[in-house]
Scaffold this active site. Sequence first.
Site, PDB file in Angstrom:
ATOM      1  CG  ASP A  50      -1.985  -1.106   1.054  1.00 10.89           C
ATOM      2  OD1 ASP A  50      -1.676  -2.275   1.367  1.00 10.89           O
ATOM      3  OD2 ASP A  50      -3.084  -0.803   0.560  1.00 10.89           O
TER       4      ASP A  50
HETATM    5  C1  LIG Z   1      -2.649  -4.570  -5.102  1.00 12.90           C
HETATM    6  S1  LIG Z   1      -3.587  -4.305  -3.677  1.00 12.90           S
HETATM    7  C2  LIG Z   1      -2.479  -3.665  -2.553  1.00 12.90           C
HETATM    8  C3  LIG Z   1      -2.941  -3.830  -1.114  1.00 12.90           C
HETATM    9  O1  LIG Z   1      -4.273  -3.317  -0.859  1.00 12.90           O
HETATM   10  C4  LIG Z   1      -4.917  -4.183   0.096  1.00 12.90           C
HETATM   11  O2  LIG Z   1      -5.476  -3.488   1.162  1.00 12.90           O
HETATM   12  P1  LIG Z   1      -7.086  -3.330   1.295  1.00 12.90           P
HETATM   13  O3  LIG Z   1      -7.702  -4.638   0.890  1.00 12.90           O
HETATM   14  O4  LIG Z   1      -7.295  -2.970   2.736  1.00 12.90           O
HETATM   15  O5  LIG Z   1      -7.416  -2.204   0.360  1.00 12.90           O
HETATM   16  C5  LIG Z   1      -3.830  -5.070   0.619  1.00 12.90           C
HETATM   17  O6  LIG Z   1      -3.055  -4.411   1.609  1.00 12.90           O
HETATM   18  C6  LIG Z   1      -3.041  -5.262  -0.664  1.00 12.90           C
HETATM   19  O7  LIG Z   1      -1.816  -5.855  -0.438  1.00 12.90           O
END
Ligand SMILES: CSC[C@H]1O[C@H](OP(=O)(O)O)[C@H](O)[C@@H]1O
Length: 405
Positions: free
Chosen positions: A274
């Site tokens: 992220d």
């Molecule tokens: C390619 S997605 C990157 C990242 O986003 C996800 O978080 P969330 O589901 O809370 O938006 C997750 O940390 C992924 O690794």
Amino acid sequence: MTSTTKTLEAIKFDRKEIKLEILDQLLLPYSTTYIPIKSIEDGFQAIKLMQVRGAPAIAIVGAFAVVVDTYIYLQAATSNRPIGELIKSIDYLITSRPTAVNLANALNDMKTLIVETECENVNEKVYRALLHYATALYDDDLANNIKIGYHGYKYISDTLKQQNFKGPFSIITICNTGSLATSGHGTALGIIRSTYQSLSKENSNEEFYLQHVYPCETRPYNQGAKLTTYELDYEQIPFTLICDNMVSSLINSLNSKQVKDQSAPIKFIIVGADRIVKNGDTANKIGTFQLSTIAKYFNSKFTKEEQKIKFIVAAPKTTIDLQTQHGDDIVIEERPSNELTTLTGPVLKQSGDVGEKLTVGIATPGISVWNPAFDVTPHELIDSIVTEDEQVYTKDANGEFHLTK
Ligand SMILES: CSC[C@H]1O[C@H](OP(=O)(O)O)[C@H](O)[C@@H]1O
């Protein structure tokens, strides 16, 4: 639209009608429902509620939400909309989720574009600049994910060749980093897709092949159990869902003990990101950091190269934040306690039909809960960072990454 047909298209933007729809990921994997996004406020709510999630996907949805908001305003324009008002709305949209840098990067880029038009009020020129940026962001993300997938596959193949590894191997991943988190193909899951395409038992021309994938369920939101299993099942990639607390025992049984040849040891833990900061420290879904500590423990125990595990971070360079020096400086989003103390999902009827959504309690009411959405993996525990750049980022002799934008 609700249907049972499977799709992996998280974001639909109609470039002729200028209409935006997102796949409501809160209803997956049991129903496929697209919801319209007609304003910045719609975009904020969909991102905040995690109807759409995934660092690249929320940046794309945020950008398209600005476009459709501006388009609808211009269609009905009855009064001037000062540029400052639009910029204020964009700043509000940025607050929907603070950790993933992609969202802030994209929306700040759009603010710069707006200012560079030197227009006082929202008009066709402003709209055109925003539309061009958002469509390019979507197209570039998809192209980058294909490159990430290929570069990751090559890194995996080259690593196994260097280790003189032979036979089946497995991969662990966490959260969802596939088509449902991006414009398509994915990042960490994109590497798994590309690797399986070239190194499945049927396709591999090497002395090794990818036999199995182990997605972690990824408490408390369960992106792995609900979304990654959905994608792997869709692609017919062999996998077994595990709880987040099973990883050490799984590696111990597959890599450590004198196991039968077809054990397919875990050779890679591949995760998304992220926010990757200047020194390589990486914010990713909560649970990622401990995967890296588990890999470090087993690698300190293993004597043979063919047992050792590489910890790979996969992300487009839109996830890299060179303005932030160290992982301690990353703001970690904290989410509502009910994500830990309750579970929400549809009733599964004996007939196989999917019933209405229910919420059940799974913890003592009214208790103290800590629910950070992300953690930070120190760069010391990361072996490589795979991006759309052909050169995979690895640490120098001093253990330092040299990331570029
Ligand atoms: C390619 S997605 C990157 C990242 O986003 C996800 O978080 P969330 O589901 O809370 O938006 C997750 O940390 C992924 O690794």
